[in-house]
Scaffold this motif. Sequence first.
Motif, mmCIF file in Angstrom:
data_model
loop_
_atom_site.group_PDB
_atom_site.id
_atom_site.type_symbol
_atom_site.label_atom_id
_atom_site.label_comp_id
_atom_site.label_asym_id
_atom_site.label_seq_id
_atom_site.Cartn_x
_atom_site.Cartn_y
_atom_site.Cartn_z
ATOM 1 N N GLU A 139 1.437 0.375 -20.972
ATOM 2 C CA GLU A 139 2.302 1.207 -20.717
ATOM 3 C C GLU A 139 1.675 2.181 -20.048
ATOM 4 O OE1 GLU A 139 -0.001 3.404 -23.998
ATOM 5 O OE2 GLU A 139 0.383 2.044 -25.457
ATOM 6 N N ASN A 140 2.929 2.674 -19.071
ATOM 7 C CA ASN A 140 2.969 4.363 -18.276
ATOM 8 C C ASN A 140 2.815 2.961 -16.678
ATOM 9 O OD1 ASN A 140 3.326 6.332 -19.907
ATOM 10 N ND2 ASN A 140 0.913 6.018 -20.166
ATOM 11 N N PRO A 141 3.209 2.230 -16.585
ATOM 12 C CA PRO A 141 2.527 1.495 -15.526
ATOM 13 C C PRO A 141 2.951 2.329 -13.861
ATOM 14 C CG PRO A 141 4.762 0.611 -16.320
ATOM 15 C CD PRO A 141 4.490 1.460 -17.089
ATOM 16 N N PHE A 142 2.587 1.913 -13.124
ATOM 17 C CA PHE A 142 3.047 2.750 -11.405
ATOM 18 C C PHE A 142 2.796 2.339 -10.557
ATOM 19 C CE2 PHE A 142 -0.474 4.839 -8.668
ATOM 20 C CZ PHE A 142 -1.972 3.864 -9.846
ATOM 21 N N ILE A 143 3.499 2.345 -9.159
ATOM 22 C CA ILE A 143 3.561 1.463 -7.769
ATOM 23 C C ILE A 143 2.498 2.762 -6.988
ATOM 24 C CG2 ILE A 143 4.989 0.325 -6.439
ATOM 25 C CD1 ILE A 143 7.065 0.307 -8.346
ATOM 26 N N ALA A 144 1.846 1.982 -6.584
ATOM 27 C CA ALA A 144 1.531 2.421 -5.488
ATOM 28 C C ALA A 144 1.825 2.654 -3.724
ATOM 29 C CB ALA A 144 -0.616 1.772 -5.403
ATOM 30 N N VAL A 145 2.464 3.366 -3.418
ATOM 31 C CA VAL A 145 3.169 2.803 -2.206
ATOM 32 C C VAL A 145 1.780 3.290 -0.835
ATOM 33 C CG1 VAL A 145 5.083 3.372 -0.461
ATOM 34 C CG2 VAL A 145 5.922 3.746 -2.875
ATOM 35 N N ILE A 146 1.831 2.396 -0.185
ATOM 36 C CA ILE A 146 0.883 2.210 0.589
ATOM 37 C C ILE A 146 1.308 3.450 1.960
ATOM 38 C CG2 ILE A 146 -0.591 1.213 2.427
ATOM 39 C CD1 ILE A 146 -1.210 -0.013 0.477
ATOM 40 N N ASP A 147 0.160 4.374 2.187
ATOM 41 C CA ASP A 147 1.218 5.457 2.816
ATOM 42 C C ASP A 147 -0.256 5.143 4.072
ATOM 43 O OD1 ASP A 147 1.473 7.791 4.580
ATOM 44 O OD2 ASP A 147 0.405 9.202 3.471
ATOM 45 N N TYR A 148 0.782 4.826 5.047
ATOM 46 C CA TYR A 148 -0.138 4.713 6.438
ATOM 47 C C TYR A 148 0.325 4.826 7.878
ATOM 48 C CZ TYR A 148 3.331 0.507 7.219
ATOM 49 O OH TYR A 148 4.610 0.392 7.636
ATOM 50 N N GLY A 149 1.666 5.926 7.152
ATOM 51 C CA GLY A 149 1.756 7.133 8.008
ATOM 52 C C GLY A 149 3.157 6.722 8.804
ATOM 53 N N ALA A 150 3.363 5.130 8.804
ATOM 54 C CA ALA A 150 4.690 4.754 9.804
ATOM 55 C C ALA A 150 5.715 4.799 9.154
ATOM 56 C CB ALA A 150 4.073 3.982 10.284
ATOM 57 N N ASP A 171 -3.604 -0.892 12.062
ATOM 58 C CA ASP A 171 -4.647 0.246 13.179
ATOM 59 C C ASP A 171 -5.013 1.331 12.233
ATOM 60 O OD1 ASP A 171 -5.344 -1.595 15.270
ATOM 61 O OD2 ASP A 171 -4.222 0.479 16.443
ATOM 62 N N LYS A 172 -3.928 1.963 11.342
ATOM 63 C CA LYS A 172 -3.845 3.003 10.348
ATOM 64 C C LYS A 172 -4.443 1.959 8.634
ATOM 65 C CE LYS A 172 -2.543 6.684 12.451
ATOM 66 N NZ LYS A 172 -0.870 6.571 11.884
ATOM 67 N N ILE A 173 -4.079 0.671 8.997
ATOM 68 C CA ILE A 173 -4.565 0.393 7.392
ATOM 69 C C ILE A 173 -6.158 0.283 8.001
ATOM 70 C CG2 ILE A 173 -4.749 -2.005 6.341
ATOM 71 C CD1 ILE A 173 -1.272 -1.778 6.667
ATOM 72 N N ASN A 174 -6.898 -0.439 8.665
ATOM 73 C CA ASN A 174 -8.077 -0.442 8.937
ATOM 74 C C ASN A 174 -8.643 0.861 9.670
ATOM 75 O OD1 ASN A 174 -8.444 -3.022 9.172
ATOM 76 N ND2 ASN A 174 -7.436 -3.259 11.037
ATOM 77 N N THR A 175 -8.253 2.166 10.059
ATOM 78 C CA THR A 175 -9.042 2.844 9.786
ATOM 79 C C THR A 175 -8.761 3.344 8.622
ATOM 80 O OG1 THR A 175 -7.596 3.814 11.852
ATOM 81 C CG2 THR A 175 -8.227 5.630 11.108
ATOM 82 N N TYR A 176 -7.696 3.372 7.657
ATOM 83 C CA TYR A 176 -8.149 4.088 6.391
ATOM 84 C C TYR A 176 -8.806 3.240 5.467
ATOM 85 C CZ TYR A 176 -4.704 6.601 7.848
ATOM 86 O OH TYR A 176 -3.812 8.267 8.850
#
Lengths: 213, 254
Positions: A4-15, A60-65
């Motif tokens: 029910e109500n599935p959603f996708i997280a789109v990783i926001d690493y700014g690139a 780098d972004k993935i690690n920073t966040y």
Amino acid sequence: MSKENPFIAVIDYGAGNIRNVMKAIDYVDMPAKLTKDPAEILAADGIVIPGVGAYRAAMDKINTYQLLIPIQKAAANGTPILGVCLGMQLLFDSSTEFGETKGLGLIPGQVVTLPQKQGFKVPQMGWNQNNVAIENALTRGVKDEFTYFVHSYYVKTDVKYIAASVDYGVQVPSIVIKNNIIGAQFHPEKSGEVGLRVWQAFADMVSDKAVIA
Amino acid sequence: MALAKRIVPALDVKNGRVVKGINFLNLKDIGDPVDAAIAYQNAGADELVFLDISATLEGRSTMIDMIERVSSAVFIPLTAGGGVTDLASMRAIIKAGADKVFLNSAAVANPDLIRQGAELFGSQAIVGAIDSKWDDVANMHRVYVSGGTKPTDLETMAWAQQMIQYGAGELLVTSMDTDGTKQGYDVALYQALDDVIDVPIVASGGAGDLSDFVAVFKSGRVDAALAASVFHYGEIAIPDLKQRLHHEGMVVRL
């Protein structure tokens, strides 16, 4: 059984340009959130790692966040994960782009530069034809079809993970699958109707309507 | 396998509308860029080029809005340009959903713009557009700017090489000698370019019938062929063109 109500997280690493990925997911009627919130990523029914840009900057972004652990946890929990282009390359152990850079380590393999060969310009930029090695709900849609590529690096991995590939002087994996972890070297959000089939198949997997692996 | 040869319809856009409209489906003229783009995607176009010919700032902001609407409904690569003079407008175009932006006159005035764009968005996103015309007196291919109205001192091959050195990842080269003639692409120009550059070349200007596409793809190392009116007015249907190229032994996306 469908969730029910599935959603996708789109990783926001700014690139890169994430807008086109969001629009494609929207097109197949799957809610998506652009996020770098670890809790939201862990709660998601599916994860998309988009990608345009450089490997090291992305990691780098993935690690920073502090997203490495949540992504790895979600992967271990069986959450379907789709990496696109650079996002697919990030799924592997490491890349030689700008020296050795560690990746997410979700599929064994290395990312190396495309070799310079007569008649094959680098980057590979354009439409190439997929050869499907492992048929399933996701790869059936791309069988013998052309999809749109823009990349200078490619993945070297065990043949058992290569679900589809294209010939570009070397065999370039175009879809890799390891259980719930999926990578597409091409841009499904730029590959017309064929690309939308990939998004639909992934959305079906996220909502538990289909099992890929 | 070699990449598929790309068929690229180009649409002139003014104040957010397709100039003159297209009617290749034998329907009423399509003036809305989104409807036109969807029709081309469904016909099998491999990429779309939007040329903004608005003369006003207002028209330009309409263009950005248009790219946003097109990229929400169309899922093939989009290239946009026309009057792009600074990094801010390049950013706006790419942020709106275009995959590539092309630079023409502004790059001649300020070549560093290419470098700045390539650094920020990657070379794959920066297309060097050149309007070229044969100069019999000087015995060279000469670069023109301002929509082909102003000659420059630049020689086409040399300028092409410079654009690549600055970071252009692709060249869109229009021959003013063949443009509008429908007598075929300027094959000699692309062969000369092929000898000096190693990025993809998009040929533009002169398409009249199917054999013109066959000729330009067979003769030189052209990666894509752009055309406007033959597609817009239904003189050439893209599926027929793809079939013909396929029968001629070329790799195309059918």
